[in-house]
Design an enzyme around this catalytic site. Structure first.
Site, PDB file in Angstrom:
ATOM      1  N   HIS A 444      -1.406   0.108   0.167  1.00 30.58           N
ATOM      2  CA  HIS A 444      -2.655  -0.379   0.749  1.00 30.58           C
ATOM      3  C   HIS A 444      -3.517   0.758   1.311  1.00 30.58           C
ATOM      4  O   HIS A 444      -4.699   0.542   1.630  1.00 30.58           O
ATOM      5  CB  HIS A 444      -2.345  -1.388   1.858  1.00 30.58           C
ATOM      6  N   ARG A 445      -2.968   1.952   1.448  1.00 32.18           N
ATOM      7  CA  ARG A 445      -3.787   3.086   1.865  1.00 32.18           C
ATOM      8  C   ARG A 445      -4.741   3.516   0.762  1.00 32.18           C
ATOM      9  O   ARG A 445      -5.779   4.131   1.027  1.00 32.18           O
ATOM     10  CB  ARG A 445      -2.893   4.274   2.254  1.00 32.18           C
TER      11      ARG A 445
END
Length: 471
Positions: A444-445
């Site tokens: 998700h980064r």
């Protein structure tokens, strides 16, 4: 007085693993008496007051509960008449230190156990706590000893330094454990009551030292991960220990590292592969003539490479500094292969440049080498994206773990026939279609939810209409 087992929480019985005192020994308040151990933790029981041990009611290996008798304690000669003498010392403390500057003399009465050291002017024989004082005598105490009878100070034992007040707050058992490991307890932060150093604190200090962390560093809030407690399962029934294979050990370390470092999110979707499966069945005779087994996985590889080309962030890695992406302009896809020794992930290179039959042939070859344990180091390096297909076994869906430093992984479950409503079915109606469930786990980064949905939607479109691959 009788000293009994205090509140030990929710445990009915706990084992005595260490008896830290002996009959006839003089102890101070807060000195550890015994160590109790449950299946979750160990706990030392401190003395509620000072005195001389007259009898001990427990021994190593006994199981005790709250309220059980530990030992009988009498006020020792150095302890005077117990509470009355303690009160008298408290009343006379101001007079005894009127001439001290900054209260130095008063501070020298603190012992390592947190109690008070008897005044040498009132007793010829110093208490056990005073006799255990290490190093140079504290201000005020040395002068009193010289004025009384010019006795030389007792030789300092080799471990601790400074006055008794400087001694780390730990039991004899913990001190012995620290000596065996060569740990300086003055550098260990205690997590027990009143800052008492426990055996777990010493173990954590050693682990941090071996891992290269600063020797005095302690885990910041939320950063330390408590270990899973060891359990003796043989107490509950017959057990067997089976060693992990080398592949499982290596995989465990890699998966653990990825799970801890990558913020995982998983997007689920499904694709209608009815036409794809019909085409595959029609091409099987052609593939067999070439000695190739044409599996759905070959089509998945080709479809994934085409979708990755349209979504380059899924074919990237996050730079170690975390401020930029490393996009790869090649498509080397890892394929998880089930073997007797565990999962291995050989890499199919340049998937975008190869046809489906060529990919099928390479898949068969590398899978065979994986199961025979003959993979070369180059066979398992350089992947940009991974596919984990469990469709040949079963399942309806799962959440695969990202194989860092990759940023995404495709998980494929077993396809099944389902009724699907279609407007082109006459006047509209339900028709049987072969539906493939799949999921994409991502970092998700690097990837947000909206982009993940676009990716799975595009992949489903390619799998639904395989003709898109020729565009």
């Amino acid at each position: 007085m009788e000293v009994r087992v205090p509140d030990i929480g929710d445990f009915d019985k706990v084992e005595v693993i260490e008896v830290l005192v002996e009959v006839g020994q003089e102890i101070s308040a807060e000195d550890s008496l015994i160590t109790l151990e449950s299946d979750k933790a160990s706990m030392e029981v401190p003395s509620p007051s000072g005195g001389v041990v007259r009898s001990i009611a427990v021994s190593i290996g006994d199981e005790v509960a709250e309220g059980d008798l530990i030992l009988e304690l009498e006020a020792g000669e150095a302890g005077g008449d117990g509470a009355e003498e303690e009160d008298s010392r408290a009343e006379g403390s101001d007079e005894g230190h009127e001439g001290d500057e900054g209260g130095e003399g008063e501070s020298t009465r603190e012992t390592a156990g947190g109690g008070e050291e008897p005044d040498d002017r009132r007793s010829e024989e110093p208490s056990a706590a005073a006799r255990s004082s290490k190093g140079e005598p504290a201000p005020g105490v040395a002068s009193v000893e010289r004025d009384e009878d010019e006795r030389p100070p007792a030789p300092a034992p080799p471990i601790a330094k400074g006055s008794a007040a400087d001694l780390p707050h730990a039991s004899p058992g913990v001190r012995r454990f620290a000596r065996q490991l060569g740990v300086d307890l003055s550098r260990v932060e205690g997590s027990g009551a009143k800052g008492r150093i426990l055996q777990e604190d010493v173990q954590q200090y050693v682990k941090r030292s071996l891992s290269g962390a600063p020797r005095d560093a302690t885990p910041s809030a939320g950063a330390g991960i408590p270990p899973v407690p060891a359990v003796d399962f043989s107490k509950f029934g017959e057990v067997e220990e089976v060693p992990l294979s080398r592949i499982r050990k290596l995989s465990a370390a890699s998966l653990h590292r990825s799970w801890l470092n990558v913020p995982h999110v998983t997007q689920f979707d499904e694709a209608d592969i009815t036409e794809l499966e019909e085409f595959r069945a029609a091409m099987k005779p052609v593939a067999e003539k070439r000695g190739v087994k044409l599996t759905p996985l070959a089509f998945l590889l080709k479809a994934a490479a085409a979708t990755l080309a349209d979504f380059p962030d899924f074919n990237s890695s996050l730079h170690p500094e975390g401020d930029r992406l490393i996009r790869k302009h090649y498509f080397h896809l890892g394929v998880a292969v089930d073997t007797d020794n565990g999962l291995v992930v050989p890499v199919i290179r340049d998937v975008d440049r190869k046809g489906v039959l060529e990919l099928a042939a390479e898949l068969g070859e590398v899978s065979s080498r994986a199961r025979d344990g003959k993979l070369r180091p180059a066979d398992i390096q350089g992947a940009t994206f991974t596919i984990s297909s469990l469709g040949g076994i079963g399942g309806t869906g799962f959440t695969p773990i990202v194989n860092a430093p990759e940023v995404a992984i495709l998980g494929v479950a077993r396809s099944k026939m389902q009724p699907v409503y279609r407007d082109d079915a006459g006047e509209g109606g339900f028709v049987p279609r072969l539906i493939l469930p799949f999921s994409v786990s991502y970092d998700h980064r690097v990837i947000d939810g909206a982009e993940a949905v676009r990716f799975t939607t595009a992949l489903a479109a390619v799998l639904t209409d395989i003709r898109r691959l020729v565009l």
